[in-house]
Design an enzyme around this catalytic site. Structure first.
Site, PDB file in Angstrom:
ATOM      1  N   ASP A  29       0.853  -1.182   0.000  1.00 64.17           N
ATOM      2  CA  ASP A  29       0.000   0.000   0.000  1.00 64.17           C
ATOM      3  C   ASP A  29       0.899   1.245   0.000  1.00 64.17           C
ATOM      4  OD1 ASP A  29      -3.202   0.602   1.059  1.00 64.17           O
ATOM      5  OD2 ASP A  29      -1.756   2.231   1.031  1.00 64.17           O
ATOM      6  N   ILE A  30       0.559   2.188  -0.877  1.00 63.08           N
ATOM      7  CA  ILE A  30       1.409   3.368  -1.050  1.00 63.08           C
ATOM      8  C   ILE A  30       1.326   4.316   0.149  1.00 63.08           C
ATOM      9  CG2 ILE A  30      -0.250   4.890  -2.226  1.00 63.08           C
ATOM     10  CD1 ILE A  30       1.986   5.421  -4.319  1.00 63.08           C
ATOM     11  N   ASN A  75     -12.987  -3.408   2.655  1.00 58.75           N
ATOM     12  CA  ASN A  75     -14.000  -2.361   2.694  1.00 58.75           C
ATOM     13  C   ASN A  75     -14.940  -2.503   1.502  1.00 58.75           C
ATOM     14  OD1 ASN A  75     -12.645  -1.236   4.927  1.00 58.75           O
ATOM     15  ND2 ASN A  75     -11.347   0.014   3.604  1.00 58.75           N
ATOM     16  N   GLN A  82     -14.305   2.507   1.580  1.00 59.30           N
ATOM     17  CA  GLN A  82     -13.659   2.106   0.328  1.00 59.30           C
ATOM     18  C   GLN A  82     -13.433   3.329  -0.556  1.00 59.30           C
ATOM     19  OE1 GLN A  82     -15.913  -0.691  -2.038  1.00 59.30           O
ATOM     20  NE2 GLN A  82     -14.147  -1.248  -3.286  1.00 59.30           N
ATOM     21  N   HIS A  88     -10.528  -5.370  -3.040  1.00 64.53           N
ATOM     22  CA  HIS A  88      -9.181  -5.620  -2.511  1.00 64.53           C
ATOM     23  C   HIS A  88      -9.248  -5.896  -1.021  1.00 64.53           C
ATOM     24  CE1 HIS A  88     -10.008  -1.297  -2.279  1.00 64.53           C
ATOM     25  NE2 HIS A  88      -9.226  -1.248  -1.202  1.00 64.53           N
ATOM     26  N   HIS A  90      -7.033  -5.623   2.608  1.00 63.49           N
ATOM     27  CA  HIS A  90      -5.900  -5.027   3.322  1.00 63.49           C
ATOM     28  C   HIS A  90      -5.352  -6.044   4.317  1.00 63.49           C
ATOM     29  CE1 HIS A  90      -6.809  -0.705   2.336  1.00 63.49           C
ATOM     30  NE2 HIS A  90      -8.011  -1.205   2.126  1.00 63.49           N
TER      31      HIS A  90
HETATM   32  P1  AMP Z   1      -9.658   1.600   0.239  1.00 64.85           P
HETATM   33  O1  AMP Z   1      -9.639   2.980   0.825  1.00 64.85           O
HETATM   34  O2  AMP Z   1     -10.112   0.539   1.183  1.00 64.85           O
HETATM   35  O3  AMP Z   1     -10.359   1.578  -1.088  1.00 64.85           O
HETATM   36  O4  AMP Z   1      -8.108   1.251  -0.021  1.00 64.85           O
HETATM   37  C1  AMP Z   1      -7.415   1.757  -1.125  1.00 64.85           C
HETATM   38  C2  AMP Z   1      -5.958   1.663  -0.751  1.00 64.85           C
HETATM   39  O5  AMP Z   1      -5.209   1.739  -1.950  1.00 64.85           O
HETATM   40  C3  AMP Z   1      -5.467   2.800   0.163  1.00 64.85           C
HETATM   41  O6  AMP Z   1      -4.938   2.264   1.379  1.00 64.85           O
HETATM   42  C4  AMP Z   1      -4.392   3.501  -0.683  1.00 64.85           C
HETATM   43  O7  AMP Z   1      -3.280   3.929   0.098  1.00 64.85           O
HETATM   44  C5  AMP Z   1      -4.002   2.415  -1.667  1.00 64.85           C
HETATM   45  N1  AMP Z   1      -3.500   2.886  -2.941  1.00 64.85           N
HETATM   46  C6  AMP Z   1      -4.070   3.804  -3.775  1.00 64.85           C
HETATM   47  N2  AMP Z   1      -3.310   3.964  -4.872  1.00 64.85           N
HETATM   48  C7  AMP Z   1      -2.239   3.127  -4.746  1.00 64.85           C
HETATM   49  C8  AMP Z   1      -1.102   2.831  -5.546  1.00 64.85           C
HETATM   50  N3  AMP Z   1      -0.908   3.445  -6.727  1.00 64.85           N
HETATM   51  N4  AMP Z   1      -0.203   1.920  -5.115  1.00 64.85           N
HETATM   52  C9  AMP Z   1      -0.391   1.296  -3.928  1.00 64.85           C
HETATM   53  N5  AMP Z   1      -1.458   1.529  -3.112  1.00 64.85           N
HETATM   54  C10 AMP Z   1      -2.366   2.434  -3.518  1.00 64.85           C
END
Ligand code: AMP
Length: 128
Positions: A29-30, A75, A82, A88, A90
């Site tokens: 996760d970024i 989520n 979400q 996805h 976590h």
């Molecule tokens: P959610 O908020 O449950 O939809 O989770 C989305 C997750 O994706 C968040 O924790 C972000 O930090 C992660 N995310 C978004 N863009 C990227 C990316 N390019 N590379 C890695 N993680 C990402």
């Protein structure tokens, strides 16, 4: 329109990959909630293999980072937090006292309300 995660799958945008097979991809996760926060996504919809990958990555996180615990969170919908519209999971390693996230405040409910909901769920499952 392709989601940001689909673009990661296709290689259009970069990601720090942890594991990849024909149907699933795990990457860091970024914006991690804790050290080791990992996302596991299906490239398409292959629920069984996807579940197996979540378990494999969780076991690897436990072996490599040796956290005290791991939250596995998925989520669904904006109201649930979400932000990326691509299913996805976590995997968030936890260390005792890390204060990284608190999932909910314990609430209170009357036993009668719990029983009513349980009956409704039971009926829905019986009808499914
Ligand atoms: P959610 O908020 O449950 O939809 O989770 C989305 C997750 O994706 C968040 O924790 C972000 O930090 C992660 N995310 C978004 N863009 C990227 C990316 N390019 N590379 C890695 N993680 C990402």
């Amino acid at each position: 329109m392709a989601s940001i995660f689909s673009k990661i799958v296709s290689g259009e945008i970069p990601a720090i990959k942890v594991y990849e097979d024909a149907t699933t991809l795990a990457f860091m996760d970024i914006n991690p909630a804790t050290r080791g926060h990992t996302l596991v996504i299906p490239k398409d919809e292959h629920a069984d293999l996807f579940a197996i990958t979540v378990q494999r990555v969780a076991l690897a996180l436990r072996a490599v980072l040796q956290p005290d615990g791991i939250n596995i969170i998925q989520n669904n919908g904006a109201a649930a937090g979400q932000t990326v519209d691509h299913m996805h999971v976590h995997l968030i390693p936890r260390w005792a006292g890390d204060q990284a996230l608190r999932l909910w405040q314990p609430g209170q409910a009357a036993a009668a309300e719990l029983r009513t909901i349980a009956e409704q769920l039971g009926a829905a499952l019986a009808g499914a």
